[in-house]
Design a protein around this motif. Sequence first.
Motif, PDB file in Angstrom:
ATOM      1  N   GLY A 122       0.835  -1.185   0.000  1.00  0.00           N
ATOM      2  CA  GLY A 122       0.000   0.000   0.000  1.00  0.00           C
ATOM      3  C   GLY A 122       0.875   1.242   0.000  1.00  0.00           C
ATOM      4  O   GLY A 122       2.074   1.195  -0.298  1.00  0.00           O
ATOM      5  N   ALA A 123       0.284   2.367   0.371  1.00  0.00           N
ATOM      6  CA  ALA A 123       1.025   3.625   0.350  1.00  0.00           C
ATOM      7  C   ALA A 123       0.604   4.504   1.521  1.00  0.00           C
ATOM      8  O   ALA A 123      -0.528   4.414   2.008  1.00  0.00           O
ATOM      9  N   VAL A 124       1.533   5.323   1.960  1.00  0.00           N
ATOM     10  CA  VAL A 124       1.201   6.395   2.900  1.00  0.00           C
ATOM     11  C   VAL A 124       0.902   7.629   2.061  1.00  0.00           C
ATOM     12  O   VAL A 124       1.721   8.044   1.233  1.00  0.00           O
ATOM     13  N   ILE A 125      -0.289   8.191   2.252  1.00  0.00           N
ATOM     14  CA  ILE A 125      -0.764   9.260   1.377  1.00  0.00           C
ATOM     15  C   ILE A 125      -0.704  10.599   2.107  1.00  0.00           C
ATOM     16  O   ILE A 125      -1.330  10.767   3.164  1.00  0.00           O
ATOM     17  N   PRO A 126       0.032  11.561   1.584  1.00  0.00           N
ATOM     18  CA  PRO A 126       0.108  12.892   2.203  1.00  0.00           C
ATOM     19  C   PRO A 126      -1.134  13.720   1.858  1.00  0.00           C
ATOM     20  O   PRO A 126      -1.131  14.515   0.916  1.00  0.00           O
ATOM     21  N   THR A 127      -2.203  13.502   2.626  1.00  0.00           N
ATOM     22  CA  THR A 127      -3.450  14.213   2.316  1.00  0.00           C
ATOM     23  C   THR A 127      -3.370  15.675   2.750  1.00  0.00           C
ATOM     24  O   THR A 127      -2.428  16.105   3.411  1.00  0.00           O
ATOM     25  N   ASP A 128      -4.428  16.400   2.410  1.00  0.00           N
ATOM     26  CA  ASP A 128      -4.505  17.815   2.774  1.00  0.00           C
ATOM     27  C   ASP A 128      -5.154  18.025   4.141  1.00  0.00           C
ATOM     28  O   ASP A 128      -5.391  19.154   4.552  1.00  0.00           O
ATOM     29  N   LYS A 129      -5.449  16.924   4.860  1.00  0.00           N
ATOM     30  CA  LYS A 129      -6.125  17.034   6.142  1.00  0.00           C
ATOM     31  C   LYS A 129      -5.106  17.109   7.287  1.00  0.00           C
ATOM     32  O   LYS A 129      -4.349  16.159   7.500  1.00  0.00           O
ATOM     33  N   PRO A 130      -5.065  18.200   8.029  1.00  0.00           N
ATOM     34  CA  PRO A 130      -4.113  18.291   9.144  1.00  0.00           C
ATOM     35  C   PRO A 130      -4.506  17.340  10.277  1.00  0.00           C
ATOM     36  O   PRO A 130      -5.683  17.081  10.521  1.00  0.00           O
ATOM     37  N   GLY A 131      -3.487  16.777  10.921  1.00  0.00           N
ATOM     38  CA  GLY A 131      -3.730  15.905  12.064  1.00  0.00           C
ATOM     39  C   GLY A 131      -4.275  14.540  11.706  1.00  0.00           C
ATOM     40  O   GLY A 131      -4.785  13.824  12.582  1.00  0.00           O
ATOM     41  N   ILE A 132      -4.187  14.155  10.444  1.00  0.00           N
ATOM     42  CA  ILE A 132      -4.701  12.858   9.998  1.00  0.00           C
ATOM     43  C   ILE A 132      -3.579  12.088   9.291  1.00  0.00           C
ATOM     44  O   ILE A 132      -2.861  12.634   8.453  1.00  0.00           O
ATOM     45  N   PHE A 133      -3.458  10.814   9.676  1.00  0.00           N
ATOM     46  CA  PHE A 133      -2.507   9.913   9.020  1.00  0.00           C
ATOM     47  C   PHE A 133      -3.323   8.956   8.145  1.00  0.00           C
ATOM     48  O   PHE A 133      -4.249   8.297   8.630  1.00  0.00           O
ATOM     49  N   ASN A 134      -3.012   8.904   6.862  1.00  0.00           N
ATOM     50  CA  ASN A 134      -3.770   8.085   5.920  1.00  0.00           C
ATOM     51  C   ASN A 134      -2.858   7.105   5.191  1.00  0.00           C
ATOM     52  O   ASN A 134      -1.794   7.481   4.714  1.00  0.00           O
ATOM     53  N   PHE A 135      -3.292   5.842   5.136  1.00  0.00           N
ATOM     54  CA  PHE A 135      -2.540   4.857   4.369  1.00  0.00           C
ATOM     55  C   PHE A 135      -3.514   3.887   3.703  1.00  0.00           C
ATOM     56  O   PHE A 135      -4.699   3.809   4.066  1.00  0.00           O
ATOM     57  N   THR A 136      -3.016   3.158   2.712  1.00  0.00           N
ATOM     58  CA  THR A 136      -3.830   2.164   2.010  1.00  0.00           C
ATOM     59  C   THR A 136      -3.233   0.783   2.189  1.00  0.00           C
ATOM     60  O   THR A 136      -2.018   0.627   2.397  1.00  0.00           O
ATOM     61  N   ARG A 137      -4.103  -0.213   2.084  1.00  0.00           N
ATOM     62  CA  ARG A 137      -3.663  -1.606   2.145  1.00  0.00           C
ATOM     63  C   ARG A 137      -4.476  -2.404   1.124  1.00  0.00           C
ATOM     64  O   ARG A 137      -5.636  -2.068   0.837  1.00  0.00           O
ATOM     65  N   TYR A 138      -3.883  -3.437   0.562  1.00  0.00           N
ATOM     66  CA  TYR A 138      -4.564  -4.304  -0.390  1.00  0.00           C
ATOM     67  C   TYR A 138      -4.982  -5.597   0.297  1.00  0.00           C
ATOM     68  O   TYR A 138      -4.173  -6.229   0.985  1.00  0.00           O
ATOM     69  N   GLU A 139      -6.224  -5.988   0.106  1.00  0.00           N
ATOM     70  CA  GLU A 139      -6.770  -7.170   0.761  1.00  0.00           C
ATOM     71  C   GLU A 139      -7.401  -8.105  -0.267  1.00  0.00           C
ATOM     72  O   GLU A 139      -7.909  -7.649  -1.294  1.00  0.00           O
ATOM     73  N   PRO A 140      -7.387  -9.405  -0.006  1.00  0.00           N
ATOM     74  CA  PRO A 140      -8.001 -10.350  -0.958  1.00  0.00           C
ATOM     75  C   PRO A 140      -9.508 -10.172  -1.040  1.00  0.00           C
ATOM     76  O   PRO A 140     -10.145  -9.655  -0.116  1.00  0.00           O
ATOM     77  N   LEU A 141     -10.077 -10.649  -2.136  1.00  0.00           N
ATOM     78  CA  LEU A 141     -11.512 -10.513  -2.353  1.00  0.00           C
ATOM     79  C   LEU A 141     -12.316 -11.566  -1.606  1.00  0.00           C
ATOM     80  O   LEU A 141     -13.405 -11.297  -1.112  1.00  0.00           O
ATOM     81  N   GLY A 142     -11.802 -12.804  -1.557  1.00  0.00           N
ATOM     82  CA  GLY A 142     -12.540 -13.886  -0.913  1.00  0.00           C
ATOM     83  C   GLY A 142     -12.509 -15.140  -1.762  1.00  0.00           C
ATOM     84  O   GLY A 142     -11.450 -15.600  -2.189  1.00  0.00           O
ATOM     85  N   VAL A 143     -13.683 -15.702  -2.040  1.00  0.00           N
ATOM     86  CA  VAL A 143     -13.790 -16.912  -2.862  1.00  0.00           C
ATOM     87  C   VAL A 143     -13.860 -16.499  -4.338  1.00  0.00           C
ATOM     88  O   VAL A 143     -14.704 -15.693  -4.727  1.00  0.00           O
ATOM     89  N   ILE A 144     -12.982 -17.083  -5.150  1.00  0.00           N
ATOM     90  CA  ILE A 144     -12.952 -16.793  -6.581  1.00  0.00           C
ATOM     91  C   ILE A 144     -13.486 -18.004  -7.344  1.00  0.00           C
ATOM     92  O   ILE A 144     -13.001 -19.128  -7.157  1.00  0.00           O
ATOM     93  N   GLY A 145     -14.478 -17.778  -8.192  1.00  0.00           N
ATOM     94  CA  GLY A 145     -14.948 -18.826  -9.086  1.00  0.00           C
ATOM     95  C   GLY A 145     -14.186 -18.747 -10.399  1.00  0.00           C
ATOM     96  O   GLY A 145     -14.092 -17.673 -11.004  1.00  0.00           O
ATOM     97  N   MET A 146     -13.615 -19.866 -10.827  1.00  0.00           N
ATOM     98  CA  MET A 146     -12.802 -19.897 -12.041  1.00  0.00           C
ATOM     99  C   MET A 146     -13.399 -20.882 -13.027  1.00  0.00           C
ATOM    100  O   MET A 146     -13.581 -22.059 -12.698  1.00  0.00           O
TER     101      MET A 146
END
Length: 491
Positions: A122-146
Motif C-alpha cells: 500500500g502507500a502512505v498518502i500525504p493528504t490535505d487534512k491536518p492531524g490525519i494519518f492516511n494509508f492504504t492496504r490491499y486485501e483479498p476478495l474472498g472466494v474466486i470462481g474460475m
Amino acid sequence: MQNYQHYINGTWVEPSSGEWFDTANPYTGEAWAKIAHGSPADVETAVSAAKAAFENGWADMKPTQRGRLLYKLADLIERDAAHLAEIEVRDNGKLIAEMSGQTKYMAEWYRYYGGLADKVEGAVIPTDKPGIFNFTRYEPLGVIGMITPWNSPLLLLAWKLAAALAAGNTAVIKPSEFTSASTLEFMKLFQEAGFPDGVVNTVSGFGVDVGAALVAHKDVSKIAFTGSDLSGQKIYESAAKTLKHISLELGGKSPNIVFEDADIEAAVMGAISGIFAATGQTCIAGSRLLLQRSIHDRFVERLVEVAKTATIGDPMSPDTHVGPVTTPPQYRKVLDYIEIAKQEGANCVLGGHSYSGPGAQGGQFVEPTIFTGVNNAMRIAQEEVFGPVLAVIPFDGEEDAIAIGNDVDFGLAAGVWTQDIGRAIRMSEKLRVGTVWINTYRAVSFASPFGGFKRSGIGRESGLDAIKEYMQVKSVWIAQETSVTNPFIMR
C-alpha cells in the motif's frame, strides 16, 4: 476406465447426483475416463469449503508463507509436467510437443506469483487534512470462481489461480466438461504441496448447472472466465446481479499484418504459427492475414507451399503438426464456416474439407485451410472460427491496414511484420488490441499482462497487473488528535 471425482475441501468427493459422464479422446473418438457430473449442491459444498478456508486462516496467513507453498507447487508441477501433458493430449487432442511445453512452463506462473505474494504494498498518502494519518492496504476478495476452457486447461488455469492464491483468495474451479481430467489430476499436487483443505476446490460438470450456480452464488466474490464472447456476456450479466468482480478473457479475430518490407520467410512462418499451431484452437489465432497488395501473390504462394508440408495425425507423436479438433460441436462449427466462406465467394487455395487421410483417426480432423479473395465484411473475416482456417485480406498502406485491423468487434491481439521501427511503433499505437507482436507471434510470459479490448474481454492476466485484479484497496484514516470542533460538517 478411470473415474475422476470432485475435489472439495482436500478430499475426493462423489457427485451428489450419483451421475457421471464420459470424456473422449479426440484422436480416437473413444471414451477413456468418467467425470463426476456436478450439480448446484456440489457447488454449494465447494463454495462453503472455500469460504471457511478463507475465513479460518488462509487470508490471514503471511504472504511469505503463501509464497512458499506456491514455490513448492511449482516444483511439483515441473516434476509431473510430462504426466500432466499426456492427460491433456488425451483429453483435448492438442500436440504433445505444445502441451509438454505448456505444462512445464506453467510452473513459472506459480513461481512468479509466489515471489510476488509479499511484495504488494500500500502507500502512505500525504493528504490535505491536518492531524490525519492516511494509508492504504490491499486485501483479498474472498472466494474466486474460475471457469476454464478446453483448449489449454492447465496453463489458462495458472493465469488465474497463481495470482488469486498469492493475493490470499481461495478458489472453486469449474473446468470445461470436455477437458476436466487434467485439472482434477492437478489437484493431487495441492495435497502434496501442503495447501490447507478448502483453499482450492474443483467441481466438474456442465455450464448450465455447475457454471451457472457458481456465477450466481452470493459467497463468490469474483468470477474469472476464459471462453467465447457470447458465454462471457452471459456470465457478465449473471454476475452483475450480485455485483461480483469479473475478469473475462474472451475470443479474438486477430489481424496478422505483413508489410512489403518484412522478412517474408519469417512472416510466412509467423502466419503458419498464428493459425495452424494448436489446430487454430486458440483465442489469439492470427485468423486474418493482412498482406500488403504488392507482396500478396508471392506471399500466398509461399504460404501454401509451407502449409502443405504440415503433417496431420496423432497428437501424441512429436512429428505431428496438426491434430484433431477437440470437440464434436467445434468440428462441425469449423466445417460450417468453411462452407460459409465458399458461399460468400472467398477463394479456397488450400484445404477446405475434413481430413480422413493417413494419420486420421476418430473423424475430427480438418485440413489446414486458406481463403483468398476475402473482404473484411465477410463472416469468415468477422466471426471467430476457432479452427485451422485462414482468411487472407489485401491492403494498400498503413492507414488501410489499421482500418481493416480494427474493423472487428474483437481486440485481443495483432501481429505486425516490418523492418521499419517507426512503422512498428505507429502500428502498435493505433491497433485497438491488448497485445501487439512485432516480427513474432504467439509469445506469452508470466511477466507480461495479457487481455483484450472490446469484446475480447475485461481485466488482465499475468504480470504485475494481474495480482491486483484479485484484491481490493482499503483506505485507513487515523486521527492524531481526538478533539472535534464541529461534528456536523465533513472533516
